[in-house]
Structure formats: structure tokens, C-alpha cells
Scaffold this motif. Structure first.
Motif, short mmCIF file in Angstrom:
data_model
loop_
_atom_site.label_atom_id
_atom_site.label_comp_id
_atom_site.label_asym_id
_atom_site.label_seq_id
_atom_site.Cartn_x
_atom_site.Cartn_y
_atom_site.Cartn_z
N SER A 16 1.08 -1.24 -0.59
CA SER A 16 0.59 0.03 -0.07
C SER A 16 0.49 1.13 0.44
N GLN A 17 2.65 1.31 0.78
CA GLN A 17 2.72 2.00 0.55
C GLN A 17 3.54 2.03 -1.08
N ALA A 18 3.47 1.74 -1.71
CA ALA A 18 4.61 1.23 -3.02
C ALA A 18 4.24 0.33 -3.87
N PRO A 19 2.63 1.56 -3.98
CA PRO A 19 2.10 0.62 -5.01
C PRO A 19 2.62 0.05 -6.66
N PHE A 20 2.39 -0.77 -7.25
CA PHE A 20 2.51 -1.91 -8.72
C PHE A 20 4.21 -1.01 -8.78
N LYS A 21 5.41 -1.95 -7.54
CA LYS A 21 6.46 -1.84 -7.19
C LYS A 21 7.26 -2.89 -8.57
N GLY A 22 6.57 -3.71 -8.87
CA GLY A 22 6.68 -4.91 -9.42
C GLY A 22 6.73 -5.23 -10.44
N LEU A 23 5.51 -4.17 -11.00
CA LEU A 23 5.22 -3.41 -12.40
C LEU A 23 6.26 -2.95 -13.11
N ARG A 24 6.67 -1.53 -12.04
CA ARG A 24 8.22 -0.66 -12.36
C ARG A 24 8.76 -0.84 -12.16
N LYS A 25 9.15 -2.32 -11.43
CA LYS A 25 10.52 -3.04 -11.99
C LYS A 25 10.40 -3.08 -13.53
#
Length: 78
Positions: A16-25
Motif C-alpha cells: 500500500s505504501q509503494a503500489p505497482f512496484k513489481g510492474l515498475r521494476k
């Protein structure tokens, strides 16, 4: 009070603090690969004796610096 596993709760809070982090990577890796492949193709054209506009080379070099930097900055701080 809550019946949520503490590990799952921590993972959900992190997401919830860093949404879509996997997609960004994934996007940063794909863009970095594309930039380096484009630079390799440009350098092979230069090596074969073809003329190349200097602006295009600078744009490609900028992409080769920018996208890995964004990937590095988007890493886990743990």
C-alpha cells in the motif's frame, strides 16, 4: 484482534505504501534492455562506417543512464 498473519499484514502494508512496484521494476528492466540494445545497434552502425546524427546518440546514451538509475532508485531500502 485481527486474524491476519503478521507476515501478510506487513506485505500488504508495504504494497500500500509503494503500489505497482513489481510492474515498475519490470518496466525499468525492459526499458533498460531496449536502451542498451539500441545503443549497441547504433554503435555497430558507426563501426560499419555509417553516418549518425549526434543528437540520436546522446538521446540513446541518456536512456542508457536514466533507466538503470531509475531501477536502482526503485529498489528496496531494506
Amino acid at each position: 484482534m485481527s486474524k491476519i498473519d503478521p507476515k501478510l499484514k506487513q506485505k500488504l502494508l508495504k504494497e500500500s505504501q509503494a503500489p505497482f512496484k513489481g510492474l515498475r521494476k519490470i518496466l525499468w528492466i525492459a526499458f533498460s534492455g531496449s536502451a542498451f540494445l539500441g545503443l549497441l545497434i547504433m554503435l555497430s552502425k558507426v563501426a560499419s562506417g555509417s553516418e549518425l546524427q549526434q543528437n540520436n546518440l546522446f538521446i540513446q546514451l541518456g536512456a542508457c543512464i536514466l533507466f538503470p538509475t531509475l531501477l536502482f532508485l526503485d529498489r528496496d531500502k531494506d
